[in-house]
Design an enzyme around this catalytic site. Structure first.
Site, short mmCIF file in Angstrom:
data_model
loop_
_atom_site.label_atom_id
_atom_site.label_comp_id
_atom_site.label_asym_id
_atom_site.label_seq_id
_atom_site.Cartn_x
_atom_site.Cartn_y
_atom_site.Cartn_z
N PHE A 139 44.07 33.73 46.22
CA PHE A 139 44.95 33.12 45.23
C PHE A 139 46.09 34.09 44.94
O PHE A 139 45.84 35.24 44.58
CB PHE A 139 44.20 32.79 43.93
CG PHE A 139 45.10 32.12 42.94
CD1 PHE A 139 45.38 30.77 43.03
CD2 PHE A 139 45.70 32.84 41.90
CE1 PHE A 139 46.24 30.14 42.13
CE2 PHE A 139 46.56 32.22 40.99
CZ PHE A 139 46.83 30.87 41.11
N ASP A 225 47.46 42.44 46.53
CA ASP A 225 47.62 41.75 45.25
C ASP A 225 46.55 42.28 44.29
O ASP A 225 45.36 41.99 44.43
CB ASP A 225 47.45 40.23 45.49
CG ASP A 225 47.56 39.41 44.23
OD1 ASP A 225 47.40 39.97 43.13
OD2 ASP A 225 47.78 38.19 44.34
N LYS A 254 49.07 40.53 34.59
CA LYS A 254 47.96 40.32 33.66
C LYS A 254 47.83 41.39 32.57
O LYS A 254 48.40 41.25 31.51
CB LYS A 254 46.67 40.15 34.45
CG LYS A 254 46.63 38.80 35.19
CD LYS A 254 45.26 38.47 35.67
CE LYS A 254 45.16 37.18 36.44
NZ LYS A 254 45.01 36.00 35.62
C1 LIG Z 1 45.06 37.63 42.32
C2 LIG Z 1 46.10 36.87 41.57
N1 LIG Z 1 47.35 36.81 42.05
C3 LIG Z 1 48.33 36.15 41.40
C4 LIG Z 1 48.09 35.50 40.22
C5 LIG Z 1 49.20 34.77 39.53
O1 LIG Z 1 49.55 35.42 38.34
P1 LIG Z 1 50.36 34.63 37.20
O2 LIG Z 1 49.48 33.54 36.69
O3 LIG Z 1 50.68 35.69 36.17
O4 LIG Z 1 51.60 34.09 37.84
C6 LIG Z 1 46.79 35.51 39.69
C7 LIG Z 1 46.47 34.78 38.44
O5 LIG Z 1 45.35 34.40 38.18
C8 LIG Z 1 45.77 36.21 40.38
O6 LIG Z 1 44.51 36.27 39.90
#
Ligand SMILES: Cc1ncc(COP(=O)(O)O)c(C=O)c1O
Length: 400
Positions: A139, A225, A254
């Protein structure tokens, strides 16, 4: 009509229908506690999905916010700002990166990472390499590029086409599949060290060693990520540090400002050469207020050694949950995690257990229908974990 029912009715009139929400309203939060409009108290084991890593509504952060709000909030990135530089210096001191680009969210940090990888290939390497290979089950966000990078199919992607070109997906922990997917068009491999939304899956160490060797051999970039796994969550500042690697690019968001919207893309000097003035920008990213708060967040994490605390509490939780796995054969399939990024995979549909836990006052998440996902504050009292484990134990005892 209760206050809750009235709120839900109004919400459904005015808010876009994109969220499947828990049947809970939250009106107040402190530390690892939430309260609803009716005054009911919950133990928060989710921290706003790994955002309030320091716990909710801290006085020390509120003081920094209030003071900075009276001094300078945001003037745009047309100006130099000491608060932004200070925050970048503190962030870089935790890792092997050399440069930061601040954004407002995780998806934007990943957008920046994807853009940087592509532009680095075109302008520095002078290669027409643009493809980003990601992992199945990953994700990476909800913007068009990060949604496309996300290695999932179904409702998450349905109806949004045409999606951007230049993304492909490979199964997790399969180095042969990854090796065959790399071509002259590949710019980068993008991974989460521990898949979060995918169900708390830490990557195999051999696999990560293989990725590093492959990226070196093919002269392509590695993007990690760390949006969910970063900032002490897994027992180190960054999950990639468990694997002894330094990615070319990695992303954070986050917990960066413990609840204020903030993201960051971090890169080595080598990779950062892909950006030049005008090639990427944001109005809000790294504003003085969020930067000042984030600097304080980083100080608190450092001073309280919250990486070590997350490792200790995570090991305790996993030990106890594994005992429960042995006690109830077939009811728990596996206990997975790193630090306080925790998943308990049940051997059956988890909706009933999940609902009952909420009714008992525990806020957590159910991923993939069977995995109880916990992302508690790194400051949570051990006793709160004990109380949760007891509640889970008594529920499992009663399940057939
Ligand atoms: C691993 C990862 N990447 C990207 C995101 C996206 O972040 P945002 O919701 O701040 O755009 C999330 C959000 O849950 C995530 O867990």
């Amino acid at each position: 009509m209760t206050k809750y029912e009235s709120l839900v009715e109004k919400n459904n009139k005015v808010i876009c229908n994109t969220y499947g929400r828990y049947p809970v309203d939250v009106t107040k939060a402190k530390g690892s506690r939430l309260w609803d409009l009716a005054g009911r108290e919950y133990i928060d084991l989710l921290s706003g999905i790994s955002v309030a890593n320091l716990g909710h509504c801290r006085d020390d952060l509120a003081d920094v916010m209030a003071e900075q709000a009276r001094k300078l909030v945001q003037v745009s990135n047309l100006f130099y700002q000491a608060e932004q530089v200070e925050c970048a210096e503190k962030l870089l001191a935790t890792c092997g990166a050399d440069k930061v680009f601040f954004s407002n969210s995780g998806a934007e940090a990943n957008e920046a990472a994807i853009k940087l990888a592509r532009r680095y290939m075109r302008t520095v390497k002078e290669r027409d390499a643009y493809e980003i290979i990601t992992l199945e089950g990953s994700f990476h966000g909800r913007t068009l590029a990060t949604l496309t990078a996300t290695g999932q199919t179904g409702p998450i992607k349905d109806g949004f086409g045409p999606l951007p070109e230049g993304f492909s997906y490979v199964p997790v922990n399969d180095i042969e599949a990854l090796t065959s997917a790399v071509s002259g068009k590949t710019a980068a491999i993008m991974i989460e060290m521990v898949q979060g939304e995918g169900g708390i899956n830490p990557l195999d160490h051999d696999y990560v060693d293989g990725i590093i060797a492959l990226a070196k051999e093919k002269d392509i970039l590695l993007i990690v990520d760390e949006i969910q796994s970063g900032l002490c969550r897994t027992g180190k500042w960054w999950a990639h540090q468990h694997y002894g690697i330094t990615p070319d690019i990695f992303t954070s968001a986050k917990a960066l400002a413990n609840g204020l919207p903030m993201g960051a893309m971090l890169a080595t000097d080598k990779a950062a050469k892909g950006f030049t003035p005008g090639s990427h920008a944001t109005t809000f990213g790294g504003g003085a207020l969020v930067s000042k708060v984030s600097s304080k967040v980083l100080d608190i994490m450092t001073e309280n050694k919250l990486d070590e605390r997350a490792a200790e509490l995570g090991a305790f939780f996993m030990g106890e949950a594994n005992k429960m796995k042995d006690k109830y054969p077939g009811k728990i399939n596996s206990v997975r995690g790193l630090g306080l990024m925790l998943g308990v995979e049940l051997g059956f549909d988890g909706s009933e257990v999940f609902t009952k836990l909420r009714e008992k006052g525990f806020i957590l998440n159910l991923t993939k229908g069977t995995i109880l996902r916990l992302l508690p504050a790194l400051t949570i009292d051990k006793q709160d974990l004990v109380v949760f484990l007891d509640a889970l134990d008594s529920l499992l005892a009663k399940m057939d």
